[in-house]
Scaffold this active site. Structure first.
Site, PDB file in Angstrom:
ATOM      1  N   LEU A 199       0.875  -1.182   0.000  1.00 45.04           N
ATOM      2  CA  LEU A 199       0.000   0.000   0.000  1.00 45.04           C
ATOM      3  C   LEU A 199       0.905   1.223   0.000  1.00 45.04           C
ATOM      4  O   LEU A 199       1.978   1.193   0.604  1.00 45.04           O
ATOM      5  CB  LEU A 199      -0.853   0.047   1.282  1.00 45.04           C
ATOM      6  N   ASP A 200       0.467   2.298  -0.626  1.00 40.79           N
ATOM      7  CA  ASP A 200       1.248   3.541  -0.581  1.00 40.79           C
ATOM      8  C   ASP A 200       1.423   3.977   0.871  1.00 40.79           C
ATOM      9  O   ASP A 200       0.534   3.769   1.703  1.00 40.79           O
ATOM     10  CB  ASP A 200       0.506   4.663  -1.328  1.00 40.79           C
ATOM     11  N   ARG A 201       2.536   4.629   1.127  1.00 40.38           N
ATOM     12  CA  ARG A 201       2.842   5.039   2.500  1.00 40.38           C
ATOM     13  C   ARG A 201       1.726   5.855   3.171  1.00 40.38           C
ATOM     14  O   ARG A 201       1.368   5.597   4.320  1.00 40.38           O
ATOM     15  CB  ARG A 201       4.161   5.820   2.535  1.00 40.38           C
TER      16      ARG A 201
END
Length: 233
Positions: A69-71
């Site tokens: 997942l994106d940060r």
């Protein structure tokens, strides 16, 4: 990335589900799933520490990263605890035999209450950004998602999104292209960032067939504690 409460540690790790084969974590918005150039401790290492302590394991702990997942995004992240489980889960994800449901808070009403978005995303590695095109362009990848409006708040709209493809920054880029950037997402056109560096995008549910038990499992992650998320049903 704001305060330490925005990062998972082995003490505060939010475990959604765990068995001998896999572990499902509710990722905080500040966590990176795998190590990157920032040198910050990735979630994968935090989970290894948690497993080592919980089961009193000497030596190296095996943990396979299945997806990311994106940060600044929160929500469901699945890890494999055995190499057999990792191989099987990788196949499930590669064949798109999983169902991924996200929640996103956007400022503007979407053009329709529900719709399927099809774009061709072209990634710009220097900017770490993906651009959505209506027609195919060189080096672009087809991106498909389905959204529906599930709640209207005072100033925001809650969308539920189901991903059909898993492209770089797909939801962020596609929603931005229909005039609905996600709250806090400066990179994709929202007017201001969230104080903690998060964006209001949450991986809400993951549905898949268990790699060993062969039964369908549904994992669901509570939204982060936050004034806006708290009013979402």
């Amino acid at each position: 990335m704001g305060t330490s409460k925005n990062h998972s540690t082995k003490e505060n790790l939010q475990v959604v589900y765990e068995d001998n084969h896999l572990i499902v974590i509710n990722k905080r918005p500040g966590d990176i799933v795998q190590g990157d150039k920032t040198g910050d401790m990735p979630l994968s290492e935090v989970v290894k520490e948690y497993i080592a302590e919980k089961y009193n394991k000497p030596g190296a702990v095996y943990l396979g990263v299945v997806h990311r997942l994106d940060r600044p995004t929160s929500g469901i992240v699945l890890f494999a605890k055995t190499s057999k489980a990792l191989t099987r889960l990788n196949k499930l994800f590669a064949k798109r035999e999983t169902q991924k449901i996200y929640w996103a808070l956007v400022k503007n009403a979407p053009p329709k209450t529900e719709d399927t978005l099809i774009h061709f995303l072209k990634r710009n590695p220097k900017q770490n950004k993906s651009y959505a095109h209506i027609k195919e362009v060189p080096e672009s990848k087809k991106a498909i998602l389905h959204y529906k409006l599930i709640q209207k708040l005072d100033n925001y709209y809650l969308l539920e999104i189901e991903l059909e493809t898993g492209r770089h920054h797909q939801i962020r880029s596609q929603l931005s292209s229909i005039g609905c950037p996600i709250k806090g997402d400066l990179k994709y056109g929202f007017d201001r960032s969230n104080p903690d560096g998060s964006i209001h995008l949450h991986a809400r549910k993951l549905i898949l067939v268990h790699p060993v038990q062969k039964e369908e499992f549904t994992f669901e992650a509570p939204t982060p504690t936050d004034v806006l998320w708290d009013v979402c049903k």
